[in-house]
Design a protein around this motif. Structure first.
Motif, short mmCIF file in Angstrom:
data_model
loop_
_atom_site.label_atom_id
_atom_site.label_comp_id
_atom_site.label_asym_id
_atom_site.label_seq_id
_atom_site.Cartn_x
_atom_site.Cartn_y
_atom_site.Cartn_z
N ASN A 98 0.88 -1.16 0.00
CA ASN A 98 0.00 0.00 0.00
C ASN A 98 0.92 1.21 0.00
OD1 ASN A 98 -2.23 1.66 0.17
ND2 ASN A 98 -2.53 1.36 2.37
N VAL A 99 0.98 1.91 -1.13
CA VAL A 99 2.00 2.94 -1.33
C VAL A 99 1.42 4.33 -1.09
CG1 VAL A 99 3.49 4.03 -3.05
CG2 VAL A 99 3.33 1.54 -2.95
N LEU A 100 2.10 5.09 -0.24
CA LEU A 100 1.76 6.50 -0.05
C LEU A 100 2.78 7.34 -0.79
CD1 LEU A 100 0.13 8.75 1.21
CD2 LEU A 100 1.50 8.53 3.29
N HIS A 101 2.32 8.06 -1.81
CA HIS A 101 3.25 8.84 -2.64
C HIS A 101 2.59 10.19 -2.94
CE1 HIS A 101 6.47 9.75 -5.24
NE2 HIS A 101 5.86 9.55 -6.37
N PRO A 102 2.79 11.16 -2.06
CA PRO A 102 2.09 12.44 -2.15
C PRO A 102 2.97 13.58 -2.66
CG PRO A 102 2.89 12.10 0.07
CD PRO A 102 3.51 11.02 -0.78
N ILE A 103 2.33 14.70 -2.91
CA ILE A 103 3.05 15.90 -3.36
C ILE A 103 2.31 17.13 -2.84
CG2 ILE A 103 1.83 16.18 -5.55
CD1 ILE A 103 5.61 16.71 -5.20
N GLY A 104 3.00 18.24 -2.78
CA GLY A 104 2.39 19.48 -2.32
C GLY A 104 3.30 20.65 -2.64
N TRP A 105 3.01 21.78 -2.01
CA TRP A 105 3.69 23.03 -2.38
C TRP A 105 4.21 23.75 -1.16
CZ3 TRP A 105 3.78 21.77 -7.12
CH2 TRP A 105 2.70 21.09 -7.68
N ASP A 106 5.49 24.04 -1.21
CA ASP A 106 6.16 24.78 -0.14
C ASP A 106 6.13 26.25 -0.55
OD1 ASP A 106 7.68 25.41 2.03
OD2 ASP A 106 9.58 24.78 1.15
N ALA A 107 5.01 26.92 -0.31
CA ALA A 107 4.74 28.13 -1.09
C ALA A 107 4.94 29.45 -0.35
CB ALA A 107 3.33 28.07 -1.65
N PHE A 108 5.21 29.41 0.96
CA PHE A 108 5.61 30.66 1.60
C PHE A 108 7.05 30.95 1.22
CE2 PHE A 108 2.32 30.21 5.13
CZ PHE A 108 1.65 31.38 4.77
N SER A 148 -5.44 13.59 -3.92
CA SER A 148 -6.40 13.90 -2.87
C SER A 148 -5.69 14.34 -1.60
CB SER A 148 -7.28 12.67 -2.59
OG SER A 148 -6.57 11.69 -1.86
N ARG A 149 -4.37 14.18 -1.56
CA ARG A 149 -3.62 14.56 -0.36
C ARG A 149 -2.73 15.78 -0.59
NH1 ARG A 149 -2.90 9.69 3.20
NH2 ARG A 149 -4.21 8.09 2.28
N GLU A 150 -2.90 16.44 -1.71
CA GLU A 150 -2.10 17.62 -2.04
C GLU A 150 -2.16 18.64 -0.89
OE1 GLU A 150 -3.71 19.46 -5.48
OE2 GLU A 150 -2.26 21.11 -5.53
N VAL A 151 -1.01 19.20 -0.52
CA VAL A 151 -1.00 20.24 0.50
C VAL A 151 -0.34 21.51 -0.03
CG1 VAL A 151 -0.89 18.58 2.40
CG2 VAL A 151 1.23 19.62 1.55
N ASP A 152 -0.68 22.62 0.59
CA ASP A 152 -0.14 23.93 0.23
C ASP A 152 0.13 24.64 1.56
OD1 ASP A 152 0.18 26.62 -0.27
OD2 ASP A 152 -1.73 26.88 -1.32
N THR A 153 1.40 24.92 1.82
CA THR A 153 1.76 25.45 3.15
C THR A 153 1.13 26.81 3.43
OG1 THR A 153 3.79 26.40 2.22
CG2 THR A 153 3.97 24.23 3.28
N THR A 154 0.66 27.50 2.35
CA THR A 154 0.09 28.83 2.56
C THR A 154 -1.42 28.79 2.75
OG1 THR A 154 -0.29 29.31 0.22
CG2 THR A 154 1.90 29.79 1.09
N ASP A 155 -1.99 27.59 2.67
CA ASP A 155 -3.42 27.41 2.87
C ASP A 155 -3.72 27.49 4.38
OD1 ASP A 155 -6.00 26.39 3.25
OD2 ASP A 155 -5.82 25.04 1.52
#
Length: 922
Positions: A98-108, A148-155
């Motif tokens: 069961n693979v967890l492979h996420p991505i997001g944005w380090d946006a500050f 579905s797990r995308e993150v954005d640090t400025t959110d």
RNA sequence: GCCGGUGUGGCGAAAUGGCAGACGCACAGGACUUAAAAUCCUGGGCCCGUAAAAAGGCGUGUCGGUUCGAGUCCGACCACCGGCACCA
């Protein structure tokens, strides 16, 4: 390569599959307790009825360093690491994890803010535009991120929890007895504190987040303070502007409390030696002693730190940092002016000037003397800027006989130089800094350095003149910035009844603390944060005022890997059950991951993130800060492992075609969008992995992309009938707006593909490929895995009949590397009927990884080299079953070899069965 | 200066102490084509040889060592890349 014919219709294929994966959420990762549709390939593959923790297969958490979405878009360096992790994520899925492979944005961060200043737009706007660009580019590469797990640090829904973690840190202290962070409530006030103000000040001084009025790195150009880690050679890491020291009131995080654990726990994680060494050096642990030097004619004394207490008898003077608090007091009337001038001169210097190498030593005598505690002799006290206020006690005992810097200084100012260590034979003693035998040191004469240290520290401790101690280079983390585009602190200031300004945490219910709307994001020359302009925002109804500093960019990236575990949780930073499943070490009770053959990767779940891939530029910044936060969260019971990242790999830099670092000014930047449109995502992915070992620095070569592109074309022709391809191309050229599906339907399978039994030779080629690709993926050797795939295709193109079952297994191997092409060919190959044991209704991405049968790889006859005295002289063909004796006989029968040993005495014959024969003569 | 890494064809590279250069690029020759592109086939470390071969010699940064045998292990050195750098 501009007008030439496409090797295969990658544009249609890639778009088709990317849309399908997105529509079907093919690569969603499932948490314990998630409802999972029966139609999802993960459910089908594992026969899942529910997702209770013990029905889920073992987890594999594979993480990329999330990007800062700059305005320039993706560069070719990003996809290097991302492709590597994507291949491994696909491989692990095929193995049954069961693979967890996420991505997001380090946006500050600064660039967005600087752009906002220039254009007077809100940084939110540019940040959103940049994220959209990055997302489009990343999605066009066919990566299997769980969006579905995308993150954005400025959110605000994200940084609410960044602020929450800050509150946990703020409300904790480090208990030196348990060596752990504990809630501040467990801190017992010392009984001698009388007033509430005193008790409060004492408590505040123990928090893991505290306010300090100390000299900090101030960058006038950027208008902000910076952490030590962000200052390179006296200049800002961002922008390369000069940095000066300036006393300011700032928030600090007590990372130094964790120095020992940050160091020790490196032994428990699988990182490269070079990276561990960088962290070790940054933490900079030194064992030694603190020795107390009484000041002559005074009741005061000055402690110094030394790693060489065995040289104490050679300490002929003492040096204080110019900023040392006792300096003014020690300056005698005659020396007062000289001391004052020197201090002023030093204060004017930038860090860069001060640390400049090959500079002559400078300093002045204070006029005062200290007493050497073992010789009882008075020694002069100097001040000099080669002694740093921020390390040790800010004062040193100078032993010019055995310290390079002290020797230089002593020669400059004509101070006495004594020999107290006898070097090993033939070395001059003056300036000898190694270990030797103590001399001219009555207490320890004749002892080797190690014992001399121990004995003298024991004596100092008995006499109360010193003690054994450990010093670290690591400084506390300067955690506040004078910026707009960062997380506001969940802190307010209030004047207490005694008239003191006190800081106070906001309640969790007030989170997130949103930044105020502003028109002017500019920093101020005096270091007042931009948020201070928002007068309405600052003042709360109860009269308290908000903290106006913001957190540094590192804050958001310190814990993002935890948010991925449960990215939409509104009541906690993540659900503890999800945290235990993805980050914990408890193995699931049932293992449905397949593949028990010897070469399969270790199936034991590892603590934390299983594999983290990113650049070296974060060696001492992000990776140290994140480990620190993780340990605090671990101590407070929020996470279940002491370390966040179990295995870490740094991808090597990709240079321009000229072998230089890519940069706009050199004009050697490769734009991924151009490569993508010319050769497609699969070729781009494949090339980045084929260039060389992942960790190596390597130059880009667009011709090389064409090479792997041609390989994909050969793979295509292995499966697709050439005549139908031509028909298809004519239809594409004719245009007419036919839908892609209709066009692709014109393609036919190559007629050489049959349902005949594979020959032993064909099985050998296939299983050699399976073996090589499997072993290479386990060892992260993508380049050689790809060359094995090429060897297979080159061989298979010569086959008159191509058994469907063999080609099907090949596609399972190809899928992680060139997923779009592989899926398209799979659909065609398997649409007619089942091939062997494969479940044709299951997407290729979830097809089980093939095992290999070593028995199929055995050759009937071998070509064995025959050496004479280690030099190759002949090759002989022998049956694979040949015995030692057979080999020896056959080798001696070789005519070519004979001519080289004839007339000489054969002394012995080395026979390595299956490998070689070496005939050794006199 | 200290720490870490890397040195192999024209280039990117490959090789559990056992045939150095797999795979790919570039190049050369050939097939197909009116021609080119694409594709397919062939060649290739260097030297010496030869009509072409064969045979031979030399080759993994340098020097030495261990070994029947070293790109691989050990010692010393050189060069380049990265990190730290007056941290007592």
């Amino acid at each position: 390569m501009s007008q030439s014919r496409k090797q295969y219709p990658f544009d249609l294929i890639e778009q088709k599959w990317q849309q399908a994966w997105s529509r079907q959420e093919t690569f969603r990762a499932w948490n314990p307790g998630d409802p999972i549709p029966h139609s999802h390939p993960f459910a089908r593959r594992h026969n899942l009825r529910d997702t209770q923790p013990d029905s889920l297969p073992p987890k594999y958490y594979i993480l990329d360093m999330f990007p800062y979405p700059s305005g320039a878009g993706l560069h070719v360096g990003h996809p290097e690491g991302y492709t590597a992790t994507d291949i491994l994520a696909r491989y692990r899925r095929a193995l049954g994890f069961n693979v967890l492979h996420p991505i997001g944005w380090d946006a500050f961060g600064l660039p967005a803010e600087q752009y906002a200043i220039k254009t007077r737009q809100h940084p939110r706007k540019t940040t959103e535009a940049n994220i959209a660009t990055f997302k489009r580019q990343i999605q066009s590469l066919g990566f299997t991120y769980d969006w579905s797990r995308e993150v954005d640090t400025t959110d605000p829904r994200y940084f609410k929890w960044t602020q929450w973690i800050f509150l946990q840190i703020y409300n904790s202290w480090f208990n030196p007895v348990t060596r752990r962070a504990e809630p501040i409530g467990t801190l017992k006030d010392p009984s001698d504190l009388k007033t509430e103000t005193e008790r409060r000040a004492w408590r505040d001084s123990k928090r893991l987040a505290y306010v300090s009025e100390a000299p900090v790195n101030w960058c006038p150009e950027l208008g902000t303070v910076l952490a030590n880690e962000e200052v390179i050679d006296g200049k800002s890491e961002v922008g390369d502007f000069p940095v000066i020291r300036k006393p300011m009131r700032q928030w600090m995080l007590r990372i130094t409390a964790y120095a020992e654990r940050l160091l020790d726990d490196l032994d428990s994680i699988d990182w490269s030696d070079s990276l561990k060494e960088m962290q070790r050096n940054w933490i900079g642990r030194s064992e030694g002693a603190e020795v107390v030097f009484p000041i002559a004619d005074s009741a005061k004394s000055i402690p110094v730190f030394t790693t060489r207490p065995d040289t104490l008898f050679g300490a002929t003077y003492m040096v204080l940092a110019p900023e040392h608090p006792l300096v003014d007091e020690l300056a005698t009337p005659e020396q007062r002016n000289a001391v004052r001038d020197y201090k002023a001169g030093v204060a004017r210097k930038s860090d860069l000037e001060r640390t400049e190498l090959a500079r002559d030593k400078t300093g002045v005598f204070t006029g005062s003397f200290a007493i050497n505690p073992v010789t009882q002799k008075p020694i002069p006290i100097w001040i000099a800027d080669y002694v740093l206020a921020t390390y040790g006690t800010g004062a040193i005992m100078a032993v010019p006989g055995h310290d390079t810097r002290d020797l230089e200084f002593a020669r400059m100012f004509d101070l006495p130089i004594l020999k107290v260590v006898e070097p090993p034979a033939h070395e001059p003693w003056e300036g000898f800094i190694g270990e030797g035998i103590a001399v001219n040191s009555p207490l320890i004469d004749g002892l080797p350095t190690h014992e001399a240290k121990r004995k003298i520290i024991d004596r100092l401790e008995q006499e109360g003149r010193g003690r054994r101690t450990i010093n670290y280079k690591l400084r506390d983390w300067l955690f506040s910035r004078q910026r707009y585009w960062g997380e506001p602190f969940p802190i307010v200031w209030r004047t207490d009844p005694a008239g003191n300004l006190q800081h106070e945490a906001l309640p969790e219910s007030d989170l997130p603390v949103l930044p105020p709307p502003l028109d002017d994001y500019k920093p101020t020359p005096d270091g007042r944060p931009p948020l201070a302009r928002a007068t309405d925002w600052i003042t709360l109804p109860d009269g308290s005022t908000r903290e106006t500093n913001t957190m540094p960019q590192w804050a958001g990236s310190c814990w993002y890997y935890l948010r991925y575990l449960d990215a939409r949780n509104e009541t906690a930073l993540c659900d503890p059950r999800a945290e235990r499943y993805w980050m914990g070490t408890t193995p699931p009770s049932s293992s449905t991951a397949q593949g028990d053959h010897a070469s399969s990767p270790d199936r034991k779940p590892t603590p934390g993130v299983d594999l983290y891939v990113g650049g070296t530029e974060h060696a001492v910044l992000h990776l140290l800060y994140a480990r620190f936060w993780h340990k605090v969260l671990f101590d407070l019971g929020h996470v279940s492992t002491p370390e966040p990242f179990f295995k870490l790999v740094n991808q090597g830099l990709i240079l321009g075609e000229d072998g230089q670092k890519m940069s706009k000014s050199r004009g050697n930047v490769i734009n991924p969008d151009v490569i993508l449109s010319e050769y497609g995502a699969d070729a781009f992915r494949l090339y980045e992995m084929f260039m060389g070992p992942l960790e190596m620095v390597k130059p880009w070569n667009t011709k090389g992309v064409e090479g792997v592109y041609r390989f994909l074309g050969r793979a295509w022709r292995l499966f697709i009938d050439e005549t139908s391809h031509q028909t298809f191309e004519q239809a594409v050229t004719a245009g007419g707006g036919a839908p892609a599906e209709a066009l692709l339907d014109l393609l036919r399978l190559n007629e050489a593909i049959t349902d005949t039994e594979p020959s032993p030779d064909q099985l050998k080629v296939l299983h050699a490929c399976i073996k090589k690709v499997t072993e290479d993926l386990n060892g992260l050797r993508f380049n050689t895995a790809i060359s094995a795939l090429m060897v297979f295709v080159n061989e298979a193109l010569n086959w008159k009949t191509r058994p469907r079952v063999v080609l099907a297994e090949f596609l399972v191997l190809l899928q992680p590397f060139a997923p779009h092409l592989a899926e398209e060919l799979w659909g065609r190959l398997m649409s007619r009927e089942k091939a062997g044991p494969r479940d044709t209704a299951l997407a290729l991405a979830y097809q089980p990884w093939p095992g290999f049968d070593p028995a199929l790889l055995v050759e009937d006859t071998l070509e064995i080299p025959v050496q004479v005295n280690g030099k190759l002289r002949d090759r002989i063909a022998v049956p694979a079953t040949a015995s030692r004796q057979d080999l020896e006989t056959a080798a001696l029968a070789s005519e070519k070899a004979r001519s080289f040993y004839e007339g000489k005495t054969v002394r012995k014959i080395i026979v390595v069965p299956g490998k070689l024969v070496n005939i050794v003569t006199d």
